[in-house]
Motif scaffolding. Structure first.
Motif, PDB file in Angstrom:
ATOM      1  N   MET A   1       0.517  -1.027  -0.107  1.00 35.66           N
ATOM      2  CA  MET A   1      -0.272  -0.055   0.132  1.00 35.66           C
ATOM      3  C   MET A   1       0.606   1.240   0.060  1.00 35.66           C
ATOM      4  SD  MET A   1      -2.977   0.551  -0.508  1.00 35.66           S
ATOM      5  CE  MET A   1      -4.814   0.889   0.123  1.00 35.66           C
ATOM      6  N   SER A   2       2.080   1.338   0.563  1.00 35.75           N
ATOM      7  CA  SER A   2       3.040   2.499   0.616  1.00 35.75           C
ATOM      8  C   SER A   2       3.472   2.932  -0.685  1.00 35.75           C
ATOM      9  CB  SER A   2       4.695   2.369   1.350  1.00 35.75           C
ATOM     10  OG  SER A   2       4.875   1.365   0.983  1.00 35.75           O
ATOM     11  N   PHE A   4       1.534   2.016  -3.694  1.00 33.34           N
ATOM     12  CA  PHE A   4       0.584   3.060  -4.053  1.00 33.34           C
ATOM     13  C   PHE A   4       0.229   4.610  -3.892  1.00 33.34           C
ATOM     14  CE2 PHE A   4      -3.200   5.208  -3.508  1.00 33.34           C
ATOM     15  CZ  PHE A   4      -3.833   5.241  -5.045  1.00 33.34           C
ATOM     16  N   TYR A   5       1.403   4.933  -2.042  1.00 31.21           N
ATOM     17  CA  TYR A   5       0.995   5.986  -2.080  1.00 31.21           C
ATOM     18  C   TYR A   5       2.352   6.627  -2.652  1.00 31.21           C
ATOM     19  CZ  TYR A   5      -3.279   5.448   1.236  1.00 31.21           C
ATOM     20  OH  TYR A   5      -4.106   5.054   1.470  1.00 31.21           O
ATOM     21  N   PHE A   6       2.866   6.154  -2.842  1.00 26.11           N
ATOM     22  CA  PHE A   6       4.445   6.976  -3.202  1.00 26.11           C
ATOM     23  C   PHE A   6       3.901   7.209  -5.000  1.00 26.11           C
ATOM     24  CE2 PHE A   6       8.587   6.540  -5.347  1.00 26.11           C
ATOM     25  CZ  PHE A   6       9.041   7.460  -4.660  1.00 26.11           C
ATOM     26  N   ALA A   8       1.822   7.822  -6.225  1.00 24.13           N
ATOM     27  CA  ALA A   8       0.408   8.378  -6.405  1.00 24.13           C
ATOM     28  C   ALA A   8       1.119  10.298  -5.948  1.00 24.13           C
ATOM     29  CB  ALA A   8      -0.676   8.467  -5.543  1.00 24.13           C
ATOM     30  N   PHE A   9       1.595  10.328  -5.514  1.00 22.54           N
ATOM     31  CA  PHE A   9       2.398  11.541  -4.649  1.00 22.54           C
ATOM     32  C   PHE A   9       3.492  12.176  -5.804  1.00 22.54           C
ATOM     33  CE2 PHE A   9       6.224  13.600  -3.463  1.00 22.54           C
ATOM     34  CZ  PHE A   9       5.455  14.395  -2.974  1.00 22.54           C
ATOM     35  N   THR A  37       3.988   7.263 -14.572  1.00 26.30           N
ATOM     36  CA  THR A  37       3.361   6.946 -12.923  1.00 26.30           C
ATOM     37  C   THR A  37       2.180   6.047 -13.354  1.00 26.30           C
ATOM     38  OG1 THR A  37       3.034   8.824 -12.914  1.00 26.30           O
ATOM     39  CG2 THR A  37       4.662   8.422 -11.684  1.00 26.30           C
ATOM     40  N   HIS A  41       1.064   2.395 -11.808  1.00 26.17           N
ATOM     41  CA  HIS A  41      -0.391   2.023 -11.590  1.00 26.17           C
ATOM     42  C   HIS A  41      -1.680   1.195 -12.379  1.00 26.17           C
ATOM     43  CE1 HIS A  41      -0.321   6.340  -9.519  1.00 26.17           C
ATOM     44  NE2 HIS A  41      -0.906   5.167  -8.079  1.00 26.17           N
ATOM     45  N   ALA A 105     -12.425  11.274  -4.141  1.00 32.58           N
ATOM     46  CA  ALA A 105     -11.017  11.077  -3.077  1.00 32.58           C
ATOM     47  C   ALA A 105     -10.796  10.352  -1.761  1.00 32.58           C
ATOM     48  CB  ALA A 105     -10.269  11.012  -3.972  1.00 32.58           C
ATOM     49  N   PHE A 106     -11.010  11.780  -1.526  1.00 38.39           N
ATOM     50  CA  PHE A 106     -11.096  11.647   0.208  1.00 38.39           C
ATOM     51  C   PHE A 106     -12.179  11.750   0.865  1.00 38.39           C
ATOM     52  CE2 PHE A 106      -7.527  14.480  -1.353  1.00 38.39           C
ATOM     53  CZ  PHE A 106      -6.638  13.579  -0.907  1.00 38.39           C
TER      54      PHE A 106
END
Length: 168
Positions: A1-2, A4-6, A8-9, A37, A41, A105-106
């Motif tokens: 999961m980390s 994915f966040y990296f 995405a950033f 990127t 994904h 998204a949030f």
């Protein structure tokens, strides 16, 4: 999961760099990184076919053409026309759409509570080939014939123009 966040950033960062960079060549290069990127994904989402198509078509062909066009045009600040009000309004509308997407998204905008579970092989090339050549064989073949006819027509039109140039 980390991971994915990296990724995405990094995607958001380079997408913003694409928008805010003044140099058009740098902007296109940042867009290439953004497409890369997105390819990562697709791989994380188990959609290998989309990842390969994104990598080959967008990063390999279209972005190279963008770079060639930008280098041939030799754009600078003096030749760039002033932006009209219509372009500014379209930019505001696009920004509002981005804002709505971020709110969704949030989870500020509540989505439906339906959980969709299904076939986990849906993004794989093997599954795509099975569906394409079993359920959609006739439309696939018709589109292939249409593309062949279009290619033959383009060749005939090009030959006709060459003959007319030689006669003149």
């Amino acid at each position: 999961m980390s991971l994915f966040y990296f990724v995405a950033f990094v995607a958001i960062f380079f997408a913003l760099m694409t928008i805010f960079t003044k140099n058009p060549v740098h902007s296109v290069l940042y867009l290439v990184v953004t497409f890369f990127t997105l390819t990562v994904h697709y791989i994380l989402l188990n959609a290998q076919f989309l990842a390969v198509v994104n990598f080959i078509v967008y990063m390999g062909a279209i972005m190279v053409l963008f770079l060639f066009v930008l280098m041939l045009l030799n754009l600078n600040g003096n030749t760039e026309p002033m932006k009209s009000n219509l372009v500014k309004v379209m930019g505001v509308v696009a920004g509002m759409c981005l804002f709505a997407t971020l709110l969704g998204a949030f989870r500020v905008i509540e989505p439906s509570n339906e959980v969709v579970t299904g076939n986990t092989n849906i993004g794989l090339v093997e599954h795509l080939g099975d569906v394409l050549f079993n359920e959609f064989l006739l439309p696939f073949e018709i589109s292939a014939i249409l593309l062949l006819i279009a290619m033959i027509g383009a060749v005939l039109l090009a030959k006709r123009e060459v003959k007319e140039i030689k006669k003149a």
